[in-house]
Design an enzyme around this catalytic site. Sequence first.
Site, PDB file in Angstrom:
ATOM      1  N   SER A   1      -5.061   6.142  18.819  1.00 60.96           N
ATOM      2  CA  SER A   1      -5.735   7.441  18.909  1.00 60.96           C
ATOM      3  C   SER A   1      -5.978   7.908  20.347  1.00 60.96           C
ATOM      4  O   SER A   1      -5.755   9.086  20.641  1.00 60.96           O
ATOM      5  CB  SER A   1      -7.041   7.405  18.122  1.00 60.96           C
TER       6      SER A   1
ATOM      7  N   ALA B   1      -8.419   3.905   1.502  1.00 59.51           N
ATOM      8  CA  ALA B   1      -7.288   4.690   1.986  1.00 59.51           C
ATOM      9  C   ALA B   1      -6.804   5.653   0.902  1.00 59.51           C
ATOM     10  O   ALA B   1      -6.503   6.824   1.163  1.00 59.51           O
ATOM     11  CB  ALA B   1      -6.160   3.763   2.430  1.00 59.51           C
TER      12      ALA B   1
ATOM     13  N   LYS C   1     -10.448  -0.857 -10.871  1.00 58.24           N
ATOM     14  CA  LYS C   1     -10.637   0.056  -9.740  1.00 58.24           C
ATOM     15  C   LYS C   1      -9.784   1.313  -9.877  1.00 58.24           C
ATOM     16  O   LYS C   1     -10.179   2.389  -9.433  1.00 58.24           O
ATOM     17  CB  LYS C   1     -10.288  -0.657  -8.426  1.00 58.24           C
TER      18      LYS C   1
ATOM     19  N   LYS D   1     -15.580   3.931   7.734  1.00 61.27           N
ATOM     20  CA  LYS D   1     -15.415   5.271   7.149  1.00 61.27           C
ATOM     21  C   LYS D   1     -16.485   5.600   6.100  1.00 61.27           C
ATOM     22  O   LYS D   1     -16.886   6.750   5.966  1.00 61.27           O
ATOM     23  CB  LYS D   1     -14.016   5.423   6.545  1.00 61.27           C
TER      24      LYS D   1
HETATM   25  P1  ATR Z   1      -8.462   0.261   2.434  1.00 58.74           P
HETATM   26  O1  ATR Z   1      -9.701   0.870   2.988  1.00 58.74           O
HETATM   27  O2  ATR Z   1      -7.388  -0.043   3.434  1.00 58.74           O
HETATM   28  O3  ATR Z   1      -7.925   1.011   1.259  1.00 58.74           O
HETATM   29  P2  ATR Z   1      -9.633  -1.671   0.643  1.00 58.74           P
HETATM   30  O4  ATR Z   1     -10.653  -0.684   0.220  1.00 58.74           O
HETATM   31  O5  ATR Z   1     -10.048  -3.073   0.914  1.00 58.74           O
HETATM   32  O6  ATR Z   1      -8.901  -1.218   1.972  1.00 58.74           O
HETATM   33  O7  ATR Z   1      -8.465  -1.658  -0.440  1.00 58.74           O
HETATM   34  C1  ATR Z   1      -7.335  -2.461  -0.327  1.00 58.74           C
HETATM   35  C2  ATR Z   1      -6.337  -2.102  -1.420  1.00 58.74           C
HETATM   36  O8  ATR Z   1      -5.127  -2.828  -1.212  1.00 58.74           O
HETATM   37  C3  ATR Z   1      -6.813  -2.467  -2.814  1.00 58.74           C
HETATM   38  O9  ATR Z   1      -6.276  -1.537  -3.718  1.00 58.74           O
HETATM   39  C4  ATR Z   1      -6.177  -3.862  -3.010  1.00 58.74           C
HETATM   40  O10 ATR Z   1      -5.999  -4.206  -4.366  1.00 58.74           O
HETATM   41  P3  ATR Z   1      -7.238  -4.843  -5.214  1.00 58.74           P
HETATM   42  O11 ATR Z   1      -8.139  -3.706  -5.540  1.00 58.74           O
HETATM   43  O12 ATR Z   1      -6.623  -5.432  -6.435  1.00 58.74           O
HETATM   44  O13 ATR Z   1      -7.859  -5.867  -4.306  1.00 58.74           O
HETATM   45  C5  ATR Z   1      -4.848  -3.639  -2.365  1.00 58.74           C
HETATM   46  N1  ATR Z   1      -4.122  -4.832  -1.895  1.00 58.74           N
HETATM   47  C6  ATR Z   1      -4.341  -5.550  -0.780  1.00 58.74           C
HETATM   48  N2  ATR Z   1      -3.438  -6.533  -0.647  1.00 58.74           N
HETATM   49  C7  ATR Z   1      -2.608  -6.455  -1.728  1.00 58.74           C
HETATM   50  C8  ATR Z   1      -1.459  -7.168  -2.169  1.00 58.74           C
HETATM   51  N3  ATR Z   1      -0.969  -8.213  -1.482  1.00 58.74           N
HETATM   52  N4  ATR Z   1      -0.866  -6.790  -3.317  1.00 58.74           N
HETATM   53  C9  ATR Z   1      -1.344  -5.747  -4.019  1.00 58.74           C
HETATM   54  N5  ATR Z   1      -2.419  -5.025  -3.658  1.00 58.74           N
HETATM   55  C10 ATR Z   1      -3.044  -5.351  -2.522  1.00 58.74           C
END
Ligand code: ATR
Length: 278
Positions: free
Chosen positions: A17, A132, A157, A66
Site C-alpha cells: 500500500s 474477505a 459458515k 478490519k
Molecule cells: P479472511 O479474513 O482472509 O477471509 P478468515 O475469516 O479466517 O480469513 O477465513 C478464511 C477462509 O478460508 C475460511 O472460509 C476458511 O474455511 P473454514 O471456514 O472452513 O475454516 C478458508 N480456508 C482456509 N484455508 C483453507 C484450505 N486449505 N482449504 C479450504 N478452505 C480454507
Amino acid sequence: MTDKYAVIGNPIGHSKSPDIHRMFANQTNQDMAYTALQAEPDQFDSAIDEFISSNGMGLNITLPFKQEAFRLANQLSVHAQRSGAVNTLIISSTGEIHGDNTDGVGLLRDLTKNLNIKVNEARILVLGAGGAVRGILPSLIDEKPVSITLANRTESKAHDIANLFLEVFPISPNRYDQLAGKTFDLIINGTSSSVTHSMPEIPNRILELNGFVYDLMYASEPTPFLKWGISQGASLATDGLGMLVEQAAQSFYLWRSILPETEIVIKTLKQQFQTHRH
Ligand code: ATR
C-alpha cells in the site's frame, strides 16, 4: 502542510500500500505522506487515537483489524455495513471516523474494467466464508449476476453468510462436494488457502469452458487454485494484484476526491514481481 495517511495491520512489513499510494500521490500531485503502521492486537484503538491526534486524515485497515475498524467507526457506508468489515477510514476535520469497505469495488473494477468480464451475465461461485468473502459480496450483488453460489469447507459458515444477505440477494450455500455436476462462468477463491500453497477441495469439471478463475490473493507464482483453473480450461486465471490496486484507488478517491490511473501502477507492480522472481 503535508497530509498524513497510513495503513495499519499486523504484520505490515510486506504491504504494497505505501508504494501504491506514493505512485497515486505523484501522479495526481497530492501533497501527502503515506506510511505503514504495525499495531499489537490489543492496541488497535490506541494506535488509531494516536494517529488521529497527530492530524492523520485517513487510514487503510488490513488483517487482522478490519472487524475492529468496523466497530470503531462513528459512521459506516452501506458496503461496510453489509460486509461487517472496514478497510478504509476517513477522518473528518472534527475527528469523526467514517468507515468504508473498498475491497468489493476494487474487485469489481478489476473484473469489469481491466479484465472485461461481464459479471452481470455470470453464474458465480465464491469459495470461502471469511472476512474477505464478506467484503466482496455486496459489490458482486450490486452487479445482479445470474446467480451466486457460496461454498465453504465449514458448511455452517456458508449458511450464515447466505442468511446475512437473504433480503438482498439469494445466495446458495454448499459444501465443496455438493458442487459436483454444477457449472460456473466465474470462480472466485476467497479462502486463505493460497497462503499455505493449498486450495479448496472442489470437484473437477465445474468451470464452464473458457470460464474465468480469480484468486483474491496475489503472489509472484500462480497459486494452486489458478493452476487448477488453467487445467480446467479457464480462458483467464488472474490473481488479486489488480484488485489490490483498484481498492487502493477507491480509498484514495474517498480521501482526495481524485480517482488515480491504475493501469500503470498495476503494470509497475507486476514488473517488480517479475524482477524478484529472477
Ligand atoms: P479472511 O479474513 O482472509 O477471509 P478468515 O475469516 O479466517 O480469513 O477465513 C478464511 C477462509 O478460508 C475460511 O472460509 C476458511 O474455511 P473454514 O471456514 O472452513 O475454516 C478458508 N480456508 C482456509 N484455508 C483453507 C484450505 N486449505 N482449504 C479450504 N478452505 C480454507
